[in-house]
Design an enzyme around this catalytic site. Structure first.
Site, PDB file in Angstrom:
ATOM      1  N   ARG A 105       5.771   6.910 -10.750  1.00 52.68           N
ATOM      2  CA  ARG A 105       4.911   7.723 -11.611  1.00 52.68           C
ATOM      3  C   ARG A 105       5.084   9.212 -11.291  1.00 52.68           C
ATOM      4  O   ARG A 105       5.525   9.586 -10.210  1.00 52.68           O
ATOM      5  CB  ARG A 105       3.444   7.332 -11.430  1.00 52.68           C
ATOM      6  CG  ARG A 105       3.090   5.947 -11.950  1.00 52.68           C
ATOM      7  CD  ARG A 105       1.625   5.631 -11.706  1.00 52.68           C
ATOM      8  NE  ARG A 105       1.304   5.609 -10.282  1.00 52.68           N
ATOM      9  CZ  ARG A 105       0.717   6.589  -9.613  1.00 52.68           C
ATOM     10  NH1 ARG A 105       0.370   7.703 -10.235  1.00 52.68           N
ATOM     11  NH2 ARG A 105       0.469   6.484  -8.325  1.00 52.68           N
ATOM     12  N   LYS A 136      -0.581   2.450 -16.145  1.00 52.82           N
ATOM     13  CA  LYS A 136      -1.603   3.266 -15.505  1.00 52.82           C
ATOM     14  C   LYS A 136      -2.321   4.186 -16.491  1.00 52.82           C
ATOM     15  O   LYS A 136      -3.443   4.632 -16.216  1.00 52.82           O
ATOM     16  CB  LYS A 136      -0.991   4.086 -14.371  1.00 52.82           C
ATOM     17  CG  LYS A 136      -0.591   3.219 -13.173  1.00 52.82           C
ATOM     18  CD  LYS A 136      -1.763   2.374 -12.642  1.00 52.82           C
ATOM     19  CE  LYS A 136      -1.383   1.588 -11.407  1.00 52.82           C
ATOM     20  NZ  LYS A 136      -2.456   0.676 -10.950  1.00 52.82           N
ATOM     21  N   HIS A 147      -9.513  -0.451  -8.625  1.00 52.86           N
ATOM     22  CA  HIS A 147      -8.106  -0.627  -8.287  1.00 52.86           C
ATOM     23  C   HIS A 147      -8.047  -1.650  -7.154  1.00 52.86           C
ATOM     24  O   HIS A 147      -8.052  -1.301  -5.975  1.00 52.86           O
ATOM     25  CB  HIS A 147      -7.502   0.711  -7.855  1.00 52.86           C
ATOM     26  CG  HIS A 147      -6.030   0.668  -7.659  1.00 52.86           C
ATOM     27  ND1 HIS A 147      -5.376   1.479  -6.754  1.00 52.86           N
ATOM     28  CD2 HIS A 147      -5.062  -0.079  -8.249  1.00 52.86           C
ATOM     29  CE1 HIS A 147      -4.078   1.230  -6.805  1.00 52.86           C
ATOM     30  NE2 HIS A 147      -3.870   0.299  -7.694  1.00 52.86           N
ATOM     31  N   SER A 200      -1.157   1.129  -1.130  1.00 46.73           N
ATOM     32  CA  SER A 200       0.147   0.512  -0.928  1.00 46.73           C
ATOM     33  C   SER A 200       0.408   0.270   0.555  1.00 46.73           C
ATOM     34  O   SER A 200       0.165   1.138   1.396  1.00 46.73           O
ATOM     35  CB  SER A 200       1.233   1.415  -1.504  1.00 46.73           C
ATOM     36  OG  SER A 200       2.509   0.858  -1.323  1.00 46.73           O
ATOM     37  N   LYS A 231      -2.749  -5.866   0.089  1.00 49.93           N
ATOM     38  CA  LYS A 231      -3.637  -6.256  -1.013  1.00 49.93           C
ATOM     39  C   LYS A 231      -3.111  -7.471  -1.770  1.00 49.93           C
ATOM     40  O   LYS A 231      -3.840  -8.448  -1.968  1.00 49.93           O
ATOM     41  CB  LYS A 231      -3.812  -5.064  -1.966  1.00 49.93           C
ATOM     42  CG  LYS A 231      -4.729  -5.332  -3.159  1.00 49.93           C
ATOM     43  CD  LYS A 231      -4.847  -4.085  -4.034  1.00 49.93           C
ATOM     44  CE  LYS A 231      -3.529  -3.673  -4.622  1.00 49.93           C
ATOM     45  NZ  LYS A 231      -3.664  -2.603  -5.639  1.00 49.93           N
ATOM     46  N   THR A 232      -1.852  -7.418  -2.188  1.00 48.40           N
ATOM     47  CA  THR A 232      -1.291  -8.527  -2.959  1.00 48.40           C
ATOM     48  C   THR A 232      -1.116  -9.765  -2.093  1.00 48.40           C
ATOM     49  O   THR A 232      -1.463 -10.886  -2.490  1.00 48.40           O
ATOM     50  CB  THR A 232       0.059  -8.108  -3.575  1.00 48.40           C
ATOM     51  OG1 THR A 232      -0.152  -7.002  -4.455  1.00 48.40           O
ATOM     52  CG2 THR A 232       0.672  -9.249  -4.355  1.00 48.40           C
ATOM     53  N   ASP A 241      -4.310  -6.323  -9.442  1.00 43.70           N
ATOM     54  CA  ASP A 241      -4.275  -4.855  -9.367  1.00 43.70           C
ATOM     55  C   ASP A 241      -5.449  -4.119 -10.009  1.00 43.70           C
ATOM     56  O   ASP A 241      -5.903  -3.128  -9.459  1.00 43.70           O
ATOM     57  CB  ASP A 241      -2.977  -4.344  -9.995  1.00 43.70           C
ATOM     58  CG  ASP A 241      -2.668  -2.904  -9.606  1.00 43.70           C
ATOM     59  OD1 ASP A 241      -2.794  -2.580  -8.415  1.00 43.70           O
ATOM     60  OD2 ASP A 241      -2.313  -2.115 -10.488  1.00 43.70           O
ATOM     61  N   ARG A 278      10.549  -3.122  -8.488  1.00 37.42           N
ATOM     62  CA  ARG A 278       9.439  -3.975  -8.926  1.00 37.42           C
ATOM     63  C   ARG A 278       9.899  -5.038  -9.918  1.00 37.42           C
ATOM     64  O   ARG A 278      10.979  -4.938 -10.512  1.00 37.42           O
ATOM     65  CB  ARG A 278       8.336  -3.125  -9.579  1.00 37.42           C
ATOM     66  CG  ARG A 278       7.599  -2.221  -8.602  1.00 37.42           C
ATOM     67  CD  ARG A 278       6.520  -1.416  -9.302  1.00 37.42           C
ATOM     68  NE  ARG A 278       5.797  -0.554  -8.394  1.00 37.42           N
ATOM     69  CZ  ARG A 278       4.638  -0.847  -7.828  1.00 37.42           C
ATOM     70  NH1 ARG A 278       4.073  -2.022  -8.067  1.00 37.42           N
ATOM     71  NH2 ARG A 278       4.029  -0.007  -7.018  1.00 37.42           N
TER      72      ARG A 278
END
Length: 532
Positions: free
Chosen positions: A60, A200, A219, A239, A243-244, A258, A324
């Site tokens: 981004r 986003k 988030h 990041s 989390k994932t 997410d 990704r």
């Protein structure tokens, strides 16, 4: 030429897009892949995945995102965090982009943002690249085909990578631009092929709109107990904090990985898919995500692959470390069919503390939860960026500052109120270092983290004995069967406890310095939590 299924009263022509070439509405995945291949946008990969690179931008461009300053947004947007654009600059940008689009073909996807039918946002995505249409079709929620006949877009997003903005004329920073006009319900994206800008932009929209409906935009990832959607949990984290990985529990049902909302009815996923990092991905550690990289329609973004065999190289970060894959949620076997859950019983805030100070888990009061939520702490370590030779703190408020158009305390107050109303238990989980800082200590054992999380989610940890942390004032469990209880007292894991005390005070001071910006806007109980 117009092809595909669309509400005949809601064509692009009716929205003021004149003189376009062919427009393709709501094509399905096989058609989008065929179009992308015909246009030379990428290559077909193993299993029917689609392999793309995004050129100059592999992530981004947050400094190129602008919000149009209007009477609606003047007093509601956090301008210290969001670059402004004048209405005149936006209008010039809009006119120039429309002129640039004349004669070219475009792809339109009419989609929903939000699995809660009472709160969903109807979004139209107009893309120059066919694979962008495939990407956003995965990431947002897909209407039934019959629903398209009456679909009326509430917001329209136009992504035109070949368009270059004029900073002097349009009031932006560079030739790359992401311009959000909440009043005109229009977002314009130009000068970048990175598909994450599409995702986003929708998240930023929801983060602006939903608080007015008493909905907390988050988030985070989320899951719930098997057979019991009421037993939900959410996982905040920047990041690299896990989390994932930690929310993808085979013993629980995945709501999403997410972006979520928390309404008066419970938790709901904003999205219909996942956008997972693939660097160092292994089938042994993440079998479900790994398997998606060879499934039909999965978008493989910025990964190096063998030109003959099309085998993906999960370790080669020569294009970017931000490689990704994007795929629909139903590619994960334990994903929820509804993407809905009850009010969270547990809220997990993940941090990677490279200073080796924080315990592996701590229980937070609602005021402490707001403090750590507004802080959004994790840390960079040596080797992650040029010039980083020792751990550096990273504070990203609400665990997602780039996507927060309103002031942080708006989200913090919502979170605290919902925690208090619904009785959620809040936990701070450190997946970083123990026994010393990065370079001296070791990474927190994942087995211990999973055991502590399981005990937190099933309620057994909350019923045990706790001690008060002398540095941050939160409660820390003193024992859990199956793990080394010494791990729960980080000071005891250091060979030099006095050095731990120095490091702990250093981290406390970093928190305090960062939090000073919020003190004028918060209640006394949160101020008290800030000093332990």
């Amino acid at each position: 030429m117009t092809t595909g299924r669309v509400n005949p009263k809601q064509t692009l022509d009716s929205q003021g897009f004149k003189g376009l070439g062919a427009v393709y509405y709501n094509l399905l995945e096989p058609q989008l892949i065929q179009a992308a291949l015909a246009n030379g946008e990428g290559n077909l990969g193993q299993g029917g995945s689609f392999l793309v690179t995004t050129g100059k931008f592999t992530g981004r461009s947050p400094k190129d995102k602008h919000v149009v300053k209007t009477p609606m947004t003047e007093n509601t947007v956090w301008w210290e965090n969001n670059a402004e654009m004048s209405p005149e600059g936006f209008d010039a940008l809009h006119a120039d982009m429309l002129a640039h689009m004349e004669g070219k073909e475009y792809h339109v996807q009419d989609l929903y943002a939000g699995s809660d039918p009472q709160l969903r946002l109807d979004v139209r995505m107009v893309t120059e690249l066919a694979w962008h249409g495939l990407f956003i079709r995965h990431l947002l929620r897909r209407p039934e085909r019959a629903e398209l006949d009456t679909f009326v877009p509430e917001f329209t997003i136009v992504n035109c990578p070949s368009f270059k903005a004029d900073p002097a004329k349009h009031g932006c920073r560079s030739e790359t631009v992401i311009a959000l006009n909440f009043e005109k319900k229009l977002i314009l994206i130009g000068g970048t092929e990175y598909a994450g800008e599409n995702k986003k932009s929708v998240f930023t929209l929801l983060n602006y709109m939903l608080p007015e409906q008493n909905v907390m935009a988050m988030h985070c990832s989320a899951n719930h107990a098997i057979g019991n959607p009421v037993d939900a949990a959410v996982f905040f984290g920047l990041s690299g904090t896990g989390k994932t990985t930690l929310s993808a529990d085979p013993n629980r049902v995945l709501i999403g990985d997410d972006e979520h909302g928390w309404s008066d009815r419970g938790v709901f996923n904003f999205e219909g898919g996942c956008y997972a990092k693939t660097i160092n991905l292994r089938a042994e550690a993440e079998p479900e995500i790994y398997a998606t990289t060879q499934k039909f329609g999965t978008v493989i973004e910025n990964m190096v692959y063998d030109p003959e065999t099309l085998d993906l190289d999960f370790d080669d970060d020569s294009l970017t470390a931000n490689m990704r894959c994007a795929y629909p949620l139903d590619y994960i076997s334990n994903a929820s069919d509804t993407a809905l859950g009850g009010h969270p019983k547990n809220i997990i805030m993940l941090t990677c503390d490279a200073f080796g100070v924080l315990p592996p888990i701590a229980r937070l009061t609602p005021a402490q939860a707001m403090y750590h939520f507004l802080s959004g702490f994790t840390s960079k370590v040596a080797g992650t960026e040029r010039g980083v030779t020792e751990p550096e703190p990273t504070f990203s408020t609400c665990f997602g500052a780039p996507f927060m158009p309103r002031r942080p305390e708006v989200y913090g107050n919502l979170l605290r109120d919902k925690i208090a109303k619904h009785g959620a238990t809040c936990w701070l989980v450190n997946t970083g270092w123990t026994g010393g800082a990065y370079g001296t200590g070791s990474r927190m054992p994942i087995k211990a983290t999973r055991a502590l999380l399981s005990a937190a989610l099933n309620g057994s940890l909350n019923a045990g004995e706790f001690r008060k942390d002398p540095n941050f004032g939160f409660d820390v469990p003193v024992a859990l069967d199956g793990i080394d209880n010494g791990l729960l007292d980080p000071r005891s894991t250091w060979s030099d406890p006095a050095a731990y005390d120095v490091q702990a005070q250093k981290l406390v001071d970093m928190f305090a310095d960062n939090f000073a910006q919020y003190v004028p806007y918060i209640d006394e109980d949160v101020k008290a939590a800030a000093i332990g």
